[in-house]
Scaffold this motif. Structure first.
Motif, PDB file in Angstrom:
ATOM      1  N   TYR A  56       0.867  -1.196   0.000  1.00  0.00           N
ATOM      2  CA  TYR A  56       0.000   0.000   0.000  1.00  0.00           C
ATOM      3  C   TYR A  56       0.901   1.244   0.000  1.00  0.00           C
ATOM      4  O   TYR A  56       1.191   1.808   1.056  1.00  0.00           O
ATOM      5  CB  TYR A  56      -0.916   0.004   1.230  1.00  0.00           C
ATOM      6  N   SER A  61      -4.250   3.663  -2.164  1.00  0.00           N
ATOM      7  CA  SER A  61      -4.191   2.190  -2.122  1.00  0.00           C
ATOM      8  C   SER A  61      -4.607   1.670  -0.744  1.00  0.00           C
ATOM      9  O   SER A  61      -5.241   0.619  -0.634  1.00  0.00           O
ATOM     10  CB  SER A  61      -2.792   1.685  -2.494  1.00  0.00           C
ATOM     11  N   ALA A  65      -7.844  -0.847   0.444  1.00  0.00           N
ATOM     12  CA  ALA A  65      -7.277  -2.120   0.913  1.00  0.00           C
ATOM     13  C   ALA A  65      -8.374  -3.082   1.349  1.00  0.00           C
ATOM     14  O   ALA A  65      -9.416  -2.688   1.862  1.00  0.00           O
ATOM     15  CB  ALA A  65      -6.330  -1.857   2.079  1.00  0.00           C
TER      16      ALA A  65
END
Length: 207
Positions: A56, A61, A65
């Protein structure tokens, strides 16, 4: 009070502009590290984060997740279930409410999941050099042993230290963390080699 001033000066003299032992490359990594470090050692966080940040690499991101996958990266960290949920919520809020930019003021930081006063202050201390005090277990222990505060909570202890020290709070916070971690330890404090020995009247003092 003269003694408090001496303590302040000795902290600043013995710790030359100290910084956190957490390893981070940018503001995103810093806030994640600080959130993970709650009731967990910096050493453990630094072992977890290289793989975590590969998976990440940015706030977007992390916001997207998968919870179970995120947990697998941080499962050796204390309270990893809660922290995983808060990390995703925090990242989503940054993306939705702050255009993907982590805010750099106390009020907005504290609006994020998992970010209390201590976490917000540590982020602002480390990223901005802000004149804030943050009280973790080390700072709490040290300030009470040195009779700088008798307060029962970290927040009230922070108020006492802020009132006593007034400035250089960012460096004093980090100095007290390192001092508590390596010298004024919870068990077996290293009193014989302590630069504040002559000013300390703690019942925990090892003669």
């Amino acid at each position: 009070m003269k003694r408090n001033l001496q303590i302040k000066e000795l902290f600043l003299k013995n710790f030359d502009k100290p910084v956190t032992e957490l390893k981070f490359k940018n503001l995103y990594e810093l806030i994640v590290c600080v959130m993970l470090s709650a009731q967990c050692t910096d050493k453990r966080v630094n072992l977890i984060t290289p793989d975590l940040f590969k998976a990440y690499p940015d706030i977007k991101s992390l916001a997207n997740a998968n919870l179970a996958s995120l947990k697998s990266y941080i499962q050796s960290c204390s309270f990893f279930n809660n922290k995983a949920q808060n990390l995703i919520k925090m990242a989503k809020a940054v993306c939705e409410n702050f255009d993907g930019e982590i805010p750099l003021n106390e009020k907005d930081l504290k609006s994020l999941a998992g970010v209390g006063q201590k976490t917000a202050h540590v982020v602002l201390i480390e990223w901005c050099g802000a004149n804030f005090m943050a009280v973790d277990t080390h700072v709490f222990r040290v300030s009470h042993r040195l009779n700088l505060s008798k307060a029962k909570t970290p927040e009230a202890t922070e108020e006492d230290l802020t009132r006593i020290f007034k400035d250089n709070l960012n460096y004093l916070h980090q100095a007290m963390v390192l001092f508590g971690r390596y010298t004024c330890k919870a068990k077996k404090p290293l009193c014989k080699e302590c630069f504040l020995n002559h000013l300390c009247t703690s019942k925990d003092k090892e003669i």
